[in-house]
Design an enzyme around this catalytic site. Structure first.
Site, mmCIF file in Angstrom:
data_model
loop_
_atom_site.group_PDB
_atom_site.id
_atom_site.type_symbol
_atom_site.label_atom_id
_atom_site.label_comp_id
_atom_site.label_asym_id
_atom_site.label_seq_id
_atom_site.Cartn_x
_atom_site.Cartn_y
_atom_site.Cartn_z
ATOM 1 N N HIS A 61 -26.971 115.418 7.498
ATOM 2 C CA HIS A 61 -26.265 114.173 7.802
ATOM 3 C C HIS A 61 -26.533 113.818 9.259
ATOM 4 C CE1 HIS A 61 -22.982 114.185 4.465
ATOM 5 N NE2 HIS A 61 -24.107 114.708 4.020
ATOM 6 N N GLU A 63 -24.599 112.939 11.667
ATOM 7 C CA GLU A 63 -23.695 113.558 12.634
ATOM 8 C C GLU A 63 -24.065 115.010 12.912
ATOM 9 O OE1 GLU A 63 -20.836 111.101 9.936
ATOM 10 O OE2 GLU A 63 -22.832 111.967 9.779
ATOM 11 N N CYS A 91 -17.692 112.293 6.813
ATOM 12 C CA CYS A 91 -17.279 112.991 5.594
ATOM 13 C C CYS A 91 -16.554 114.293 5.987
ATOM 14 C CB CYS A 91 -18.509 113.294 4.744
ATOM 15 S SG CYS A 91 -19.559 114.603 5.430
ATOM 16 N N CYS A 94 -18.896 116.667 8.101
ATOM 17 C CA CYS A 94 -19.146 116.169 9.450
ATOM 18 C C CYS A 94 -17.887 116.182 10.302
ATOM 19 C CB CYS A 94 -19.755 114.772 9.376
ATOM 20 S SG CYS A 94 -21.406 114.792 8.629
#
Length: 159
Positions: A61, A63, A91, A94
């Site tokens: 991801h 992040e 999410c 993260c």
């Protein structure tokens, strides 16, 4: 003569535009268009975009990749004094990485009604963990949301 200090809103818009540039790079690669940048003061420390499909890595991801880069660049897993700008609400994974890396502040654009953990589905940032970042939402929200909406429309309808 000293330059005027930009307001938080001006800073937030500036850095979110940088995160949007990263999200557009993800979209061009066929990735879900999420981009992130980490800054300390007025210095860009790290930037990243989603790479799950390219890397075949569930952890890739924007992040998490951005946090990894910032840790390498600063030589520490502690990112106190840093702020994360991300185009989509983090999410659960993260959000956990944000808490564990001790980021001071998180600024995100679009809400994520399916997986957002900064207030939409849950709010991990108000839980009694060992660190609580300041969270600000809705910066360039319409631009961030439109990028995601148009990406998914192209996937569904091939436009």
């Amino acid at each position: 003569m000293q330059e005027p200090v930009p307001s938080y809103l001006e800073r937030d818009v500036y850095w979110m535009q940088k995160a949007l540039q990263q999200a557009r790079k993800a979209a061009a690669l066929g990735e879900i268009p999420v981009g992130a940048v980490i800054v300390r003061g007025n210095e860009l420390i790290a930037c990243a975009h989603n790479r799950r499909e390219l890397d075949q890595d569930a952890l890739a991801h924007a992040e998490v990749l951005c946090i990894r880069e910032a840790c390498r660049k600063l030589g520490s897993w502690r990112l106190g004094g840093c702020e994360l700008y991300v185009t989509l609400e983090p999410c659960p994974m993260c959000s956990g990485a944000i808490i564990n890396s001790r980021l001071d502040r998180v600024v995100y654009g679009a809400k994520d009604d399916k997986a957002g953990c900064a207030g939409s589905v849950a709010d991990l940032f108000v839980m009694p963990f060992n660190h609580t970042p300041i969270v600000r939402s809705g910066i360039l929200e319409s631009e961030c949301a439109e990028l995601l909406t148009s990406f998914f429309q192209r996937l569904r309808f091939g436009n």
